[in-house]
Design a protein around this motif. Structure first.
Motif, short mmCIF file in Angstrom:
data_model
loop_
_atom_site.label_atom_id
_atom_site.label_comp_id
_atom_site.label_asym_id
_atom_site.label_seq_id
_atom_site.Cartn_x
_atom_site.Cartn_y
_atom_site.Cartn_z
N CYS A 244 0.79 -1.18 0.12
CA CYS A 244 -0.12 -0.05 -0.06
C CYS A 244 0.87 1.30 0.00
O CYS A 244 0.68 2.49 -0.73
N ALA A 245 1.96 1.20 0.56
CA ALA A 245 2.90 2.34 0.53
C ALA A 245 3.31 2.72 -0.72
O ALA A 245 3.54 3.60 -1.20
N ALA B 291 2.98 5.49 -6.03
CA ALA B 291 2.68 5.31 -7.50
C ALA B 291 1.65 6.50 -7.70
O ALA B 291 1.57 7.11 -8.68
N LEU B 292 0.65 6.26 -6.92
CA LEU B 292 -0.65 7.20 -6.88
C LEU B 292 -0.16 8.57 -7.05
O LEU B 292 -0.68 9.54 -7.84
N ALA B 293 0.56 8.99 -6.19
CA ALA B 293 1.00 10.36 -5.89
C ALA B 293 1.87 11.07 -6.96
O ALA B 293 1.89 12.06 -7.33
N GLU B 294 2.59 9.69 -7.72
CA GLU B 294 3.39 10.42 -8.82
C GLU B 294 2.32 10.54 -10.12
O GLU B 294 2.72 11.46 -10.90
N LEU B 295 1.38 9.82 -9.96
CA LEU B 295 0.29 9.92 -11.28
C LEU B 295 -0.64 11.21 -10.91
O LEU B 295 -1.06 11.84 -11.98
N THR B 296 -1.08 11.43 -9.81
CA THR B 296 -2.01 12.50 -9.41
C THR B 296 -1.34 13.51 -8.35
O THR B 296 -0.07 13.22 -8.31
N SER B 297 -2.11 14.12 -7.65
CA SER B 297 -1.54 15.01 -6.76
C SER B 297 -1.51 14.17 -5.50
O SER B 297 -2.23 13.14 -5.11
N ALA C 187 -2.58 14.80 -2.49
CA ALA C 187 -3.83 14.92 -1.66
C ALA C 187 -4.79 14.08 -2.40
O ALA C 187 -5.37 13.10 -1.71
N SER C 188 -4.84 13.81 -3.93
CA SER C 188 -5.62 12.83 -4.25
C SER C 188 -5.30 11.72 -4.09
O SER C 188 -6.40 10.66 -3.83
N ALA C 189 -3.99 11.16 -3.90
CA ALA C 189 -3.68 9.90 -3.77
C ALA C 189 -4.07 9.45 -2.18
O ALA C 189 -4.46 8.55 -1.90
N ILE C 190 -4.02 10.31 -1.45
CA ILE C 190 -4.45 10.16 0.19
C ILE C 190 -5.63 9.84 0.25
O ILE C 190 -6.42 9.08 0.92
N THR C 191 -6.62 10.69 -0.35
CA THR C 191 -8.11 10.66 -0.60
C THR C 191 -8.55 9.21 -1.17
O THR C 191 -9.48 8.55 -0.57
N LEU D 161 -6.77 6.38 -1.27
CA LEU D 161 -6.45 5.25 -0.29
C LEU D 161 -7.21 5.27 0.84
O LEU D 161 -7.51 4.30 1.28
N ALA D 162 -7.65 6.55 1.26
CA ALA D 162 -8.48 6.50 2.46
C ALA D 162 -9.83 5.75 2.22
O ALA D 162 -10.39 5.10 3.04
N ALA D 163 -10.28 6.36 0.76
CA ALA D 163 -11.67 5.70 0.61
C ALA D 163 -11.44 4.25 0.46
O ALA D 163 -12.44 3.51 0.99
N ALA D 164 -10.48 3.69 -0.19
CA ALA D 164 -10.27 2.43 -0.47
C ALA D 164 -10.15 1.61 1.24
O ALA D 164 -10.88 0.45 1.39
N SER D 165 -9.33 2.24 1.95
CA SER D 165 -9.27 1.59 3.36
C SER D 165 -10.88 1.54 4.28
O SER D 165 -11.20 0.73 4.79
N VAL D 166 -11.54 2.66 3.89
CA VAL D 166 -12.78 2.67 4.60
C VAL D 166 -13.70 1.49 3.91
O VAL D 166 -14.41 0.97 4.54
N ALA D 167 -13.26 1.23 2.72
CA ALA D 167 -14.44 0.12 1.91
C ALA D 167 -13.83 -1.09 2.30
O ALA D 167 -14.75 -2.06 2.56
N VAL D 168 -12.45 -1.17 2.60
CA VAL D 168 -11.82 -2.73 2.88
C VAL D 168 -12.10 -3.13 4.11
O VAL D 168 -12.56 -4.40 4.38
N THR D 169 -11.89 -2.26 4.99
CA THR D 169 -11.93 -2.22 6.60
C THR D 169 -13.38 -3.20 7.09
O THR D 169 -13.36 -4.21 7.32
N PRO D 170 -14.56 -2.68 6.69
CA PRO D 170 -15.54 -3.44 6.97
C PRO D 170 -15.98 -4.57 6.26
O PRO D 170 -16.39 -5.72 6.75
#
Length: 59
Positions: A8-9, A14-20, A22-26, A28-37
């Motif tokens: 994930c790191a 890689a996402l931060a290189e392709l996007t900003s 802030a977008s990469a963090i957002t 991955l945070a959304a993915a984490s919220v979806a995967v955890t439950p």
């Protein structure tokens, strides 16, 4: 679990290189919220059987 943290790191980098960043963090945070439950029920341990052989009785 340690391996997936590294994956994930790397994905975050890689996402931060392709996007900003802030977008990469957002994303991955959304993915984490979806995967955890989704994973939480599988990680819970069943309650111990207190009526079976070897169970202790307290007074």
């Amino acid at each position: 679990m340690l391996t997936m943290q590294a994956v994930c790191a790397a994905l975050a980098g890689a996402l931060a290189e392709l996007t900003s960043p802030a977008s990469a963090i957002t994303l991955l945070a959304a993915a984490s919220v979806a995967v955890t439950p989704a994973l939480a029920p599988a990680l819970r341990e069943p309650a111990p059987d207190r009526t079976g052989p070897g169970s202790r009785r307290t007074k």
